[in-house]
Enzyme design. Structure first.
Site, PDB file in Angstrom:
ATOM      1  N   GLY A  76     104.672  -3.100  71.498  1.00 31.07           N
ATOM      2  CA  GLY A  76     105.929  -2.680  71.669  1.00 31.07           C
ATOM      3  C   GLY A  76     106.830  -3.306  71.475  1.00 31.07           C
ATOM      4  O   GLY A  76     107.947  -3.148  71.121  1.00 31.07           O
ATOM      5  N   CYS A 134     105.523 -18.497  81.241  1.00 26.02           N
ATOM      6  CA  CYS A 134     105.298 -18.214  82.197  1.00 26.02           C
ATOM      7  C   CYS A 134     105.977 -16.870  82.678  1.00 26.02           C
ATOM      8  O   CYS A 134     105.895 -16.083  82.374  1.00 26.02           O
ATOM      9  CB  CYS A 134     106.322 -19.179  83.342  1.00 26.02           C
ATOM     10  SG  CYS A 134     106.240 -21.183  83.410  1.00 26.02           S
ATOM     11  N   HIS A 166     100.820 -15.735  69.440  1.00 28.89           N
ATOM     12  CA  HIS A 166     100.750 -16.448  69.865  1.00 28.89           C
ATOM     13  C   HIS A 166     101.310 -17.948  69.412  1.00 28.89           C
ATOM     14  O   HIS A 166     101.741 -19.185  69.907  1.00 28.89           O
ATOM     15  CB  HIS A 166      99.495 -16.957  71.153  1.00 28.89           C
ATOM     16  CG  HIS A 166      99.071 -15.968  71.593  1.00 28.89           C
ATOM     17  ND1 HIS A 166      98.661 -14.676  70.646  1.00 28.89           N
ATOM     18  CD2 HIS A 166      99.408 -15.560  72.764  1.00 28.89           C
ATOM     19  CE1 HIS A 166      98.103 -14.031  71.673  1.00 28.89           C
ATOM     20  NE2 HIS A 166      99.048 -13.734  73.131  1.00 28.89           N
TER      21      HIS A 166
HETATM   22  N1  GLN Z   1     104.015  -3.581  75.274  1.00 22.01           N
HETATM   23  C1  GLN Z   1     104.028  -5.138  75.593  1.00 22.01           C
HETATM   24  C2  GLN Z   1     104.620  -5.821  74.539  1.00 22.01           C
HETATM   25  O1  GLN Z   1     104.234  -5.128  73.610  1.00 22.01           O
HETATM   26  C3  GLN Z   1     102.965  -5.761  75.688  1.00 22.01           C
HETATM   27  C4  GLN Z   1     102.388  -7.396  76.001  1.00 22.01           C
HETATM   28  C5  GLN Z   1     100.719  -7.769  76.502  1.00 22.01           C
HETATM   29  O2  GLN Z   1     100.435  -6.338  76.322  1.00 22.01           O
HETATM   30  N2  GLN Z   1     100.655  -8.841  76.864  1.00 22.01           N
HETATM   31  O3  GLN Z   1     105.124  -6.627  75.434  1.00 22.01           O
END
Ligand code: GLN
Ligand code: ZN
EC number: 2.1.1.14
Length: 745
Positions: A420, A504, A683
């Site tokens: 997304g 955060c 990440h």
């Molecule tokens: N649609 C969100 C994004 O892409 C999903 C984020 C998530 O799963 N933490 O940022």
């Protein structure tokens, strides 16, 4: 009574630690400068807690990234692949947390997992078969001495050996008995060192005691503690538990020569019964967690005093403390200058909770502040009451929909997509800020977002992604954004809570009944769809996640709040569909968050309403509309039937950082939803190579029917840089194409 806390938020009042650490990652400041900032923050924090009148102050609740990683490193539990890089200790530490890609090598980060039932994530320690466990670090002693120099005798906090062992991934061939023995004596050695340095107490955090435990687990706990307690000398040992009650280990805890036991009287439903029923040993200190470390509402002193009265009847020595570390709440209400006093007076963040502890100690008895304003919306309550069983079911059933959708979309084998969001680059953040502060108009802000969307869509089109996203540039945060467009929520200016490492989040507050006054995302998604022939995926956050990543109200049930939100998001889904958006993703990143820690409570207390609430969101769409969902972390192996019962058409989830063990489980339970196990880790800034992604896809395809598979990163890309993202996605598309060619045959 004596007062203390389990731990304090370490990121600083204004997220100073986050910003310094990120500067260090970018090479803008040196390791020494980072350590200086960290030191200032620690010292400021100790003084603040002391000046608030708290008697016993913890140290070592501070961490540069994660306290579990700190404990692992302290005892030399650093996998060989990181040690072999030949980096400095600080770089090795961060390499485990974030991966390393540079002159010295290319290594992925360790897996990151949810910290029990919170939105904090820890780095999963890894015990290799060849592991030598020994006290190799000095951090708890150093920080104790640092505080001592300031005239403060702290109580060092370390994640306890039982929790460290339970949470660690164990390589096959590991001699568990030997590891337990080594761990017990290494902790023992730490105790000796701390006693020598002048510490009076050590706090060993053992949240792993609040889950269902086997005889074997208890025996392991006993072995570890018998061993470490033998070396405690004059040092007193506090075993601190939180997030639940210790019904399985209460007898063990009370019979060992432990000096203090920390119990959670807020989330631990049987805690009071354990203490009053079985009694509490007179020679031990009970650290009674009575101030909620997770909520943001003012304490009801009258109720707490009554509870304390019963606790004090059962235990001779009671220390007043928080139910868990305050790291799970924002720093201080002091900065909430935008909120009306009628709201603010109901709130207590970390700093205010310190005041609550001392007030309780002084005997405060007021029963809170009475009714809250602006809470009830009769229309919403009527709508929830009118939900019928059929509203929870989508038709036609899954297989039929699957056929219809394959026909409708004509996607290639292994369709590619993203989760997304695209990178929230400096211009995105600066423009949003300019809009917020009134420097630019709403129209200018919309134009900017449209420009970003257009670029993003064009880039995905050219790069060859099959299902396009608009990039979520208009969103600061996937929950806050929706909260801001729904009635019933309140927002803070500075209510940041650490989610992982330097990340955060700023959870909204559910204040009253929730409803949607107007469409939220339709304009952006429709605009994106107008720019491409390919399907654009609408992007929503699901009701369970919105609630779980908010601070919930406590006057109605979680279920009731979730249903209210579900109806609001349902309206948005139907509006998107009406606007021609044919694929809609409803993120349930945090579905697992409020899953009770004890398996016996899973369905009755949570899944029985959380899963139907998700179905309520999408049950009204046509067969041709494809519903996606996304979950962060593949830690749902044990609730797969419930995930399948969400009845989504496609689910994407994180799988790249953990082993793909989830795949076997999917096959075993005959999982029916189409799936996109993340093929690379977002990440970390590391760029995955084409070969690496191909290997990953092929590995997945050996277990899962290739026709059911999607290819995507494992989460949203908003925290990543633009360059690394483009490279990674280009590689992802190339890898999907290559895999398509070989797997089709
Ligand atoms: N649609 C969100 C994004 O892409 C999903 C984020 C998530 O799963 N933490 O940022
Ligand atoms: Zn995610």
């Amino acid at each position: 009574m004596t007062t203390t806390i389990v731990g304090f938020p370490r990121v600083g009042a204004h997220r100073e630690l986050k910003f310094a650490t990120e500067k260090f990652f970018r090479g803008e400041i040196s390791a020494t400068e980072l350590q200086e900032t960290a030191k200032e923050l620690r010292q400021g924090q100790w003084k603040l807690i002391r000046n608030a009148g708290i008697d016993e102050i913890p140290s070592g609740d501070f961490s540069l990234y994660d306290q579990t990683l700190d404990a692992a490193v302290l005892f030399g539990i650093v996998p060989k692949r990181y040690r072999d890089l030949g980096l400095t200790p600080l770089e090795t530490y961060f390499a485990q947390a974030r991966g390393y890609q540079g002159e010295k090598g290319d290594v992925k980060a360790l897996p990151m997992k949810k910290w029990f039932n919170t939105n904090y994530h820890y780095i999963e320690p890894e015990l290799e078969a060849s592991q030598t466990i020994a006290l190799t670090g000095t951090q708890p002693v150093d920080q104790f001495l640092e505080a001592k120099e300031q005239g403060i005798i702290t109580r060092p906090v370390v994640v306890g050996p039982f929790t460290l062992f339970q949470l660690a991934k164990k390589e096959e061939g590991l001699d568990e008995d030997a590891a337990i023995e080594a761990l017990g004596s290494a902790y023992g050695e730490l105790l000796t060192k701390l006693a020598d340095a002048g510490a009076h107490w050590i706090q060993l955090d053992e949240p792993s005691l609040v889950v269902d435990l086997s005889e074997e687990d208890l025996a392991r706990f006993t072995r570890l503690y018998e061993s470490l307690l033998a070396n405690k000398g004059t040092l007193k040992v506090l075993v601190q538990t939180y997030f639940g009650d210790v019904r399985d280990s209460y007898d063990t805890l009370t019979s060992l020569p432990i000096d203090g036991i920390g119990l959670d009287f807020v989330e631990g439903r049987q805690t009071l019964k354990l203490v009053t029923g079985s009694g509490f040993p007179a020679e031990k200190t009970l650290f009674a967690g009575v101030v909620n470390g997770k909520n943001i509402w003012r304490n009801n002193f009258a109720a707490t005093q009554e509870l304390l009265g019963r606790v004090r009847d059962a235990a001779a020595t009671v220390v007043l403390t928080t139910s868990c570390s305050l790291q799970h709440v924002p720093y201080s209400v002091e900065y909430e200058t935008d909120l009306a006093p009628k709201y603010v007076k109901h709130l207590a963040f970390a700093v205010e909770k310190l005041g609550e502890l001392t007030a309780l100690d002084r005997g405060a008895t007021d029963a809170g502040l009475g009714e809250r304003d602006d809470v009830t919306d009769r229309k919403v309550q009527k709508r929830v009451a009118g939900i019928t069983e059929s509203d929870y079911h989508r038709s036609p059933e899954r297989d039929k929909r699957d056929r219809v959708q394959r026909e409708e979309f004509q996607l290639p084998l292994l369709p590619t997509t993203t989760i997304g969001s695209f990178p929230q680059t400096t211009d995105v953040k600066a423009t949003r800020k300019a809009y917020r502060t009134g420097e630019i108009t709403a129209a200018e802000y919309a134009d900017f977002n449209k420009k970003k969307i257009a670029e993003c869509v064009a880039w995905q089109d050219q790069t060859g992604l099959d299902v396009i996203v608009h990039g979520e540039y208009e969103r600061n945060d996937m929950v806050e954004y929706f909260g801001q467009h729904l009635d019933g929520f309140l927002f803070t200016r500075n209510g940041w809570v650490q989610s992982y490492g330097t990340r955060c989040v700023k959870p909204p507050l559910v204040w009253g009944d929730v409803s949607r006054p107007a469409p939220i995302t339709v304009e952006w998604s429709s605009y994106a769809q107008s720019l491409t022939e390919k399907p654009v995926k609408g992007m929503l956050t699901g009701p369970v996640t919105i609630l779980n990543w908010s601070f919930p109200r406590e006057d109605i049930s979680i279920k009731e709040s979730i249903l209210q939100i579900a109806l609001a998001i349902r309206d948005e889904v139907l509006d998107l569909e009406r606007a021609g958006i044919r694929i809609i993703q409803v993120d349930e990143a945090a579905l697992r968050e409020k899953l009770p820690l004890r398996r016996s409570d899973w369905f009755s207390e949570y899944l029985d309403f959380a899963i139907p609430a998700f179905r309520l969101v999408h049950s009204g769409v046509d067969a041709t509309t494809q519903i996606h969902t996304h979950m962060c972390y593949s830690q749902f192996t044990d609730i797969l039937p419930a995930i399948d019962a969400l009845d989504a058409d496609v689910i994407t989830f994180e799988a790249s950082r953990s082993d793909l063990e989830i795949l076997d489980a999917l096959v075993e339970c005959d999982f029916r939803t189409n799936i996109g196990p993340g093929v690379y880790d977002i990440h970390s800034p590391r760029v995955p190579s084409v070969e690496e992604i191909v290997t990953q896809i092929k590995r997945i395809a050996t277990t899962i029917d290739v026709k059911k598979l999607w290819v995507n990163p494992d989460c949203g890309l908003k925290t990543r840089g633009e360059e690394e993202t483009k490279k990674s996605l280009t590689n992802l598309v190339a890898a999907a194409r290559e895999a398509r060619d070989t797997l089709r045959r």
